[in-house]
Design an enzyme around this catalytic site. Structure first.
Site, PDB file in Angstrom:
ATOM      1  N   CYS A 105      -9.241 133.461  67.344  1.00  0.00           N
ATOM      2  CA  CYS A 105      -7.776 133.399  67.304  1.00  0.00           C
ATOM      3  C   CYS A 105      -7.258 132.252  66.440  1.00  0.00           C
ATOM      4  O   CYS A 105      -6.083 132.215  66.089  1.00  0.00           O
ATOM      5  CB  CYS A 105      -7.216 133.281  68.714  1.00  0.00           C
ATOM      6  SG  CYS A 105      -7.630 134.715  69.714  1.00  0.00           S
TER       7      CYS A 105
ATOM      8  N   ASN B 240      -1.702 140.146  72.219  1.00  0.00           N
ATOM      9  CA  ASN B 240      -2.517 139.170  71.491  1.00  0.00           C
ATOM     10  C   ASN B 240      -3.266 139.899  70.368  1.00  0.00           C
ATOM     11  O   ASN B 240      -4.205 140.640  70.632  1.00  0.00           O
ATOM     12  CB  ASN B 240      -3.502 138.525  72.475  1.00  0.00           C
ATOM     13  CG  ASN B 240      -4.398 137.486  71.816  1.00  0.00           C
ATOM     14  OD1 ASN B 240      -4.415 137.342  70.595  1.00  0.00           O
ATOM     15  ND2 ASN B 240      -5.155 136.770  72.630  1.00  0.00           N
TER      16      ASN B 240
ATOM     17  N   HIS C 141      -0.137 130.308  68.915  1.00  0.00           N
ATOM     18  CA  HIS C 141      -0.899 131.549  69.064  1.00  0.00           C
ATOM     19  C   HIS C 141      -0.376 132.284  70.290  1.00  0.00           C
ATOM     20  O   HIS C 141      -0.077 131.680  71.320  1.00  0.00           O
ATOM     21  CB  HIS C 141      -2.382 131.208  69.225  1.00  0.00           C
ATOM     22  CG  HIS C 141      -3.214 132.385  69.611  1.00  0.00           C
ATOM     23  ND1 HIS C 141      -3.180 133.572  68.920  1.00  0.00           N
ATOM     24  CD2 HIS C 141      -4.097 132.570  70.636  1.00  0.00           C
ATOM     25  CE1 HIS C 141      -4.008 134.432  69.493  1.00  0.00           C
ATOM     26  NE2 HIS C 141      -4.569 133.856  70.534  1.00  0.00           N
TER      27      HIS C 141
END
Ligand code: UT7
Length: 329
Positions: free
Chosen positions: A116, A286, A256
């Site tokens: 990520c 996500n 994020h």
């Protein structure tokens, strides 16, 4: 050597048309819209459902959007970096395939995997090629088709992830706005908490690895949650301090998008106003390496030249860090 500042001069994104709501997931796993919204902040996610389409197609979609918006000739692009954990193949790299699909023929292309945090690492990597004067037009992509590695029988992971891609154009800055500073970290001891056990050299694909479901994302959410909050707030704080940024003069925090509760906790730890935090998780879930450039694309109309922005990410590995930039257009 006099270094040139690298600036983001355009953004683009691609989200698959197919939208899967929490109510849709209620039909396939033992979950509820209420649990997903309150524990993660996610209302829906986009998932690729076109046969034969892969991460490179989403990356190409984001690049095409970017080239069109910035009126850039694909033949002027000199370098393409794609951050992803869901490459089309182990090799060749997805950046090469995406470039080919967009008519980019004069660039060297490679993938970067930092889960990520991949987009932030790739952004700094791309910026270095501009800063040294080696290149003038670099594309950095964050793209992940998480649906290709998520187990839709595992309610603890399948509700979280979405598919999507974002891309930015980096060019030499004409006004000293651009990418100024980054703090990055890595800690391999985090591997056991978030990883895809099968398919690599430690567990090459076999009937056994498939039977044991090793090709899916495996996550132990709680330790990842805690490390994400601590890692992001610590690096945001330090990058702000060493660049004389305050909660007043920082225009945007771009975290994020893994869990709204993580985003809120980071903002709370920094005492940072929520209205200056970019949030897209409710719509996209996500998207791993995709979340940050997708956020920039979603908020592009609200951004102004000179805005002070800190991006921060945390991901499997563990990998984490923060980047400070000023918006250049
Ligand atoms: O992007 C890369 C980095 N990743 C992250 O940052 C993710 C970090 N972790 C998280 O976001 C959260 O830990 C999760 C969203 C993954 C899980 O939330 P949680 O609040 O930590 O839940 P939990 O794992 O402690 O589970 C609480 C309960 C459990 O039931 P019991 O044991 O209390 O009866 C789970 O089985 O919630 C249950 N549960 C669910 N219930 C309904 C777990 N997933 C679901 C679900 N629907 N989808």
């Amino acid at each position: 050597m006099q270094l040139q500042t690298a600036a983001i001069t355009g953004v683009g994104a691609y989200l698959p048309d197919n939208i899967v709501t929490n109510a849709d997931l209620e039909k396939i796993v033992d979950t509820s819209d209420e649990w997903i919204r309150t524990r993660t902040g996610i209302h829906q996610r986009h998932l690729m459902n076109e046969k034969g389409k892969a991460t490179s197609d989403m990356a190409a979609g984001a690049i095409k959007d970017l080239l069109e918006k910035t009126n850039t000739d694909p033949l002027d692009i000199e370098m393409v970096v794609c951050a992803t954990v869901t490459a089309d193949y182990n090799f060749p790299d997805t950046a090469n395939l995406a470039a080919m699909k967009c008519g980019i023929k004069k660039a060297f292309c490679f993938d970067l995997n930092a889960a990520c945090s991949g987009f932030l690492y790739a952004l700094t990597t791309g910026a270095k090629y501009i800063e040294t004067g080696m290149y003038k037009k670099v594309i950095v992509i964050g793209a992940d088709m998480m649906s290709s590695i998520v187990n839709y029988e595992d309610r603890t992971t399948c509700v979280i992830f979405g598919d999507g891609a974002g891309a930015v154009l980096l060019e030499p800055s004409s006004n000293d706005f651009g990418i100024h500073d980054s703090i990055f970290h890595g800690d391999g001891s985090g591997v056991e908490f978030l990883y895809q056990p099968g398919g690599g050299s430690i567990n090459p694909a076999s009937h056994d690895t498939v039977d044991q479901k090793l090709h899916y994302v495996h996550q132990n959410g709680k330790p990842v949650f805690k490390a994400a909050v601590n890692g992001m707030s610590d690096t945001v704080k330090r990058v702000m301090e060493r660049n004389k940024l305050t909660n007043d003069n920082l225009t945007w925090l771009v975290p994020h998008q893994a869990n709204l509760r993580i985003i809120d906790s980071v903002a709370n730890m920094l005492d940072f106003p929520k209205e200056k935090v970019m949030i897209t998780i409710e719509k996209f879930g996500n998207t791993t390496a995709g979340t940050l450039p997708i956020c920039l694309n979603e908020y592009e109309n609200q951004l102004k030249k000179g805005d002070k922005i800190v991006l921060t990410a945390f991901g499997g590995g563990f990998t984490w860090g923060s980047t400070y930039l000023t918006w250049a257009y």
